[in-house]
Design an enzyme around this catalytic site. Structure first.
Site, PDB file in Angstrom:
ATOM      1  N   ASP A   1      -5.301  70.682  34.025  1.00  0.00           N
ATOM      2  CA  ASP A   1      -4.512  70.006  33.172  1.00  0.00           C
ATOM      3  C   ASP A   1      -4.493  68.433  33.497  1.00  0.00           C
ATOM      4  OD1 ASP A   1      -2.064  70.159  31.101  1.00  0.00           O
ATOM      5  OD2 ASP A   1      -1.070  69.099  32.695  1.00  0.00           O
TER       6      ASP A   1
HETATM    7  C1  LIG Z   1      -7.955  61.049  28.920  1.00  0.00           C
HETATM    8  C2  LIG Z   1      -8.795  62.125  27.823  1.00  0.00           C
HETATM    9  C3  LIG Z   1      -8.304  63.250  27.543  1.00  0.00           C
HETATM   10  N1  LIG Z   1      -9.008  64.003  27.037  1.00  0.00           N
HETATM   11  C4  LIG Z   1      -8.648  65.433  26.354  1.00  0.00           C
HETATM   12  C5  LIG Z   1      -9.027  66.632  27.322  1.00  0.00           C
HETATM   13  C6  LIG Z   1      -7.962  67.569  27.224  1.00  0.00           C
HETATM   14  O1  LIG Z   1      -8.264  68.392  25.872  1.00  0.00           O
HETATM   15  C7  LIG Z   1      -6.789  66.827  26.635  1.00  0.00           C
HETATM   16  C8  LIG Z   1      -5.724  66.825  27.921  1.00  0.00           C
HETATM   17  O2  LIG Z   1      -4.797  67.576  27.583  1.00  0.00           O
HETATM   18  P1  LIG Z   1      -4.494  68.962  28.680  1.00  0.00           P
HETATM   19  O3  LIG Z   1      -3.068  69.075  27.967  1.00  0.00           O
HETATM   20  O4  LIG Z   1      -4.663  68.738  29.996  1.00  0.00           O
HETATM   21  O5  LIG Z   1      -5.551  70.013  28.135  1.00  0.00           O
HETATM   22  P2  LIG Z   1      -5.431  70.827  26.427  1.00  0.00           P
HETATM   23  O6  LIG Z   1      -4.005  71.225  25.980  1.00  0.00           O
HETATM   24  O7  LIG Z   1      -6.211  70.069  25.495  1.00  0.00           O
HETATM   25  O8  LIG Z   1      -6.162  72.204  26.898  1.00  0.00           O
HETATM   26  P3  LIG Z   1      -5.940  73.331  27.828  1.00  0.00           P
HETATM   27  O9  LIG Z   1      -4.408  72.923  28.307  1.00  0.00           O
HETATM   28  O10 LIG Z   1      -5.577  74.476  27.003  1.00  0.00           O
HETATM   29  O11 LIG Z   1      -6.783  73.186  28.853  1.00  0.00           O
HETATM   30  O12 LIG Z   1      -7.187  65.618  26.404  1.00  0.00           O
HETATM   31  C9  LIG Z   1     -10.190  63.498  26.426  1.00  0.00           C
HETATM   32  O13 LIG Z   1     -10.855  64.404  25.639  1.00  0.00           O
HETATM   33  N2  LIG Z   1     -10.793  62.348  26.700  1.00  0.00           N
HETATM   34  C10 LIG Z   1     -10.327  61.658  27.404  1.00  0.00           C
HETATM   35  O14 LIG Z   1     -10.697  60.403  27.648  1.00  0.00           O
END
Ligand SMILES: Cc1cn([C@H]2C[C@H](O)[C@@H](COP(=O)(O)OP(=O)(O)OP(=O)(O)O)O2)c(=O)[nH]c1=O
Length: 199
Positions: A70
């Site tokens: 997360d």
């Molecule tokens: C800061 C940052 C986040 N992210 C994305 C990655 C994650 O998909 C999201 C973080 O939110 P999360 O809630 O951690 O993840 P998610 O809901 O997308 O997926 P899951 O909980 O099912 O694992 O933000 C990027 O792609 N690039 C970035 O620079």
């Protein structure tokens, strides 16, 4: 070879894990609702969310190695998750403009055969450039901020927002691959051996 499961809906996490172990894993999203944990500091929050996601899938899939994560942003101690909509994304990016923020990823690897969990919180300092309101609105209009913690994607157009980082780049995207490789090794997963099999 033990079944490896990525408990995630994130395409970015899937891409990152593929970088580490090829196609030697399954994707099984967790049913955990992230809104359920409140009142925690940013680091504890991402760790708790990762643990709950991993435990949810581990309970359903025995004899596997479960990976969950997360990611959130701590901006002056305030937690920023995924934006609720365009206005929220504009607000988040305005708050982070010109500041150094902390991208935190809670990472957990669970052996669902013996229930042993290993977890960690990885932090990357990200120095955001000064952004005008016009630039922020233009970035939000690309749609990239949606579904991203902190409303930016460093691996995409969001690279334009980041002056420098201190720490693991992959951790910002969503999986701290160096730390994850160590945790997988502790569970008997040899990433080099796996990739040789794919070569
Ligand atoms: C800061 C940052 C986040 N992210 C994305 C990655 C994650 O998909 C999201 C973080 O939110 P999360 O809630 O951690 O993840 P998610 O809901 O997308 O997926 P899951 O909980 O099912 O694992 O933000 C990027 O792609 N690039 C970035 O620079």
């Amino acid at each position: 070879m033990r079944r490896i499961i990525l408990a995630s809906t994130s395409p970015r996490r899937r891409e990152l894990l593929t970088q580490l172990i090829g196609d030697n894993f399954q994707v099984i999203p967790s049913a955990y609702n992230e809104l359920m944990v409140e009142g925690l500091d940013p680091a504890s929050r991402v760790l708790q969310h990762a643990l709950e996601k991993g435990r949810d899938v581990a309970a359903k899939y025995p004899d596997s190695v479960i990976i969950a994560a997360d990611t959130g942003i701590s901006c002056g101690g305030k937690f920023l998750g995924k934006p609720a909509g365009k206005e929220d994304a504009i607000s988040m990016l305005g708050m982070m403009s010109g500041r150094t923020v902390e991208v935190l990823t809670g990472i957990v690897v669970i052996d669902s055969e013996n229930g042993i969990e290993e977890s960690d919180i990885i932090s990357t300092q990200v120095e955001m450039t000064n952004l005008s309101r016009e630039e922020i609105i233009a970035y939000v209009k690309t749609g990239e901020p949606m579904g991203k913690a902190g409303a930016f994607a460093i691996q995409g157009l969001g690279a334009v927002l980041v002056e420098k980082i201190e720490g693991d780049f992959c951790n910002v995207v969503g999986l701290p691959l160096f730390r994850l490789s160590q945790m997988l090794k502790n569970k008997g997963v040899d990433v080099f051996g796996l990739m040789q099999a794919d070569a």
